[in-house]
Write a protein that holds these residues in place. Structure first.
Motif, PDB file in Angstrom:
ATOM      1  N   UNK A   1      -5.948  31.850  55.228  1.00  0.00           N
ATOM      2  CA  UNK A   1      -6.191  30.741  55.736  1.00  0.00           C
ATOM      3  C   UNK A   1      -5.953  29.856  54.851  1.00  0.00           C
ATOM      4  N   UNK A   2      -5.664  28.323  56.274  1.00  0.00           N
ATOM      5  CA  UNK A   2      -5.631  26.790  55.409  1.00  0.00           C
ATOM      6  C   UNK A   2      -6.306  25.953  56.694  1.00  0.00           C
ATOM      7  N   UNK A   3      -7.374  26.037  57.384  1.00  0.00           N
ATOM      8  CA  UNK A   3      -7.956  25.609  58.042  1.00  0.00           C
ATOM      9  C   UNK A   3      -8.634  24.149  58.045  1.00  0.00           C
TER      10      UNK A   3
ATOM     11  N   UNK B   1     -10.962  24.316  53.518  1.00  0.00           N
ATOM     12  CA  UNK B   1     -12.096  25.007  54.116  1.00  0.00           C
ATOM     13  C   UNK B   1     -10.871  26.549  54.409  1.00  0.00           C
ATOM     14  N   UNK B   2     -11.476  27.430  54.042  1.00  0.00           N
ATOM     15  CA  UNK B   2     -10.673  28.388  54.456  1.00  0.00           C
ATOM     16  C   UNK B   2     -11.993  29.213  56.107  1.00  0.00           C
ATOM     17  N   UNK B   3     -12.099  29.757  57.015  1.00  0.00           N
ATOM     18  CA  UNK B   3     -12.002  30.449  57.469  1.00  0.00           C
ATOM     19  C   UNK B   3     -11.805  32.380  57.736  1.00  0.00           C
ATOM     20  N   UNK B   4     -12.500  32.986  57.121  1.00  0.00           N
ATOM     21  CA  UNK B   4     -12.145  35.294  57.251  1.00  0.00           C
ATOM     22  C   UNK B   4     -12.484  35.463  58.303  1.00  0.00           C
ATOM     23  N   UNK B   5     -11.548  36.367  58.511  1.00  0.00           N
ATOM     24  CA  UNK B   5     -12.352  36.719  60.407  1.00  0.00           C
ATOM     25  C   UNK B   5     -12.999  38.089  59.400  1.00  0.00           C
ATOM     26  N   UNK B   6     -12.863  39.153  58.015  1.00  0.00           N
ATOM     27  CA  UNK B   6     -13.683  39.562  58.041  1.00  0.00           C
ATOM     28  C   UNK B   6     -14.844  39.410  56.539  1.00  0.00           C
ATOM     29  N   UNK B   7     -15.483  39.516  56.241  1.00  0.00           N
ATOM     30  CA  UNK B   7     -16.213  39.121  54.299  1.00  0.00           C
ATOM     31  C   UNK B   7     -14.724  39.561  53.409  1.00  0.00           C
TER      32      UNK B   7
ATOM     33  N   UNK C   1     -16.486  32.368  54.442  1.00  0.00           N
ATOM     34  CA  UNK C   1     -15.422  30.642  53.964  1.00  0.00           C
ATOM     35  C   UNK C   1     -15.874  30.631  52.821  1.00  0.00           C
ATOM     36  N   UNK C   2     -14.773  30.067  52.613  1.00  0.00           N
ATOM     37  CA  UNK C   2     -14.198  29.273  51.292  1.00  0.00           C
ATOM     38  C   UNK C   2     -14.606  27.838  51.638  1.00  0.00           C
ATOM     39  N   UNK C   3     -14.698  26.893  50.318  1.00  0.00           N
ATOM     40  CA  UNK C   3     -14.613  25.676  50.129  1.00  0.00           C
ATOM     41  C   UNK C   3     -14.114  25.631  48.751  1.00  0.00           C
TER      42      UNK C   3
END
Length: 86
Positions: A69-71, A7-13, A46-48
């Motif tokens: 990111x690699x949350x 799961x990757x969470x991004x600060x911007x689109x 966000x990506x999965x």
């Protein structure tokens, strides 16, 4: 080789580009990990991602090197599909 969902969470689109994908593939190749596919959330924040890798640490190293990111990283086992129960 073990599989992982990241799961990757991004600060911007997220704006996916060929150049970014090429860099990710190059870094992944050097770290011995393989990006299989990703799902992008509707808001593009966000990506999965599904990866094959020797271990979680290899994924974390590749992510750091690629500036990703690699949350959350979860090792997954077998697949379960609806048709298996028909």
């Amino acid at each position: 080789m073990p599989r992982y969902v990241i799961e990757r969470n991004y600060a911007t689109r997220l704006e996916a580009t060929k150049d970014a994908a090429d860099l990710i593939r190059q870094v992944n190749d050097e770290e011995g990990v393989k990006w299989l596919f990703s799902f992008l959330s509707a808001d593009k924040m966000k990506t999965y991602c599904l990866y094959e890798a020797p271990n979680e640490e290899a994924i974390r190293i590749a992510a750091r090197r690629a500036g990703l990111p690699a949350d959350v990283i979860v090792e997954i086992g077998g697949e379960v599909r609806p048709e298996m129960f028909e």
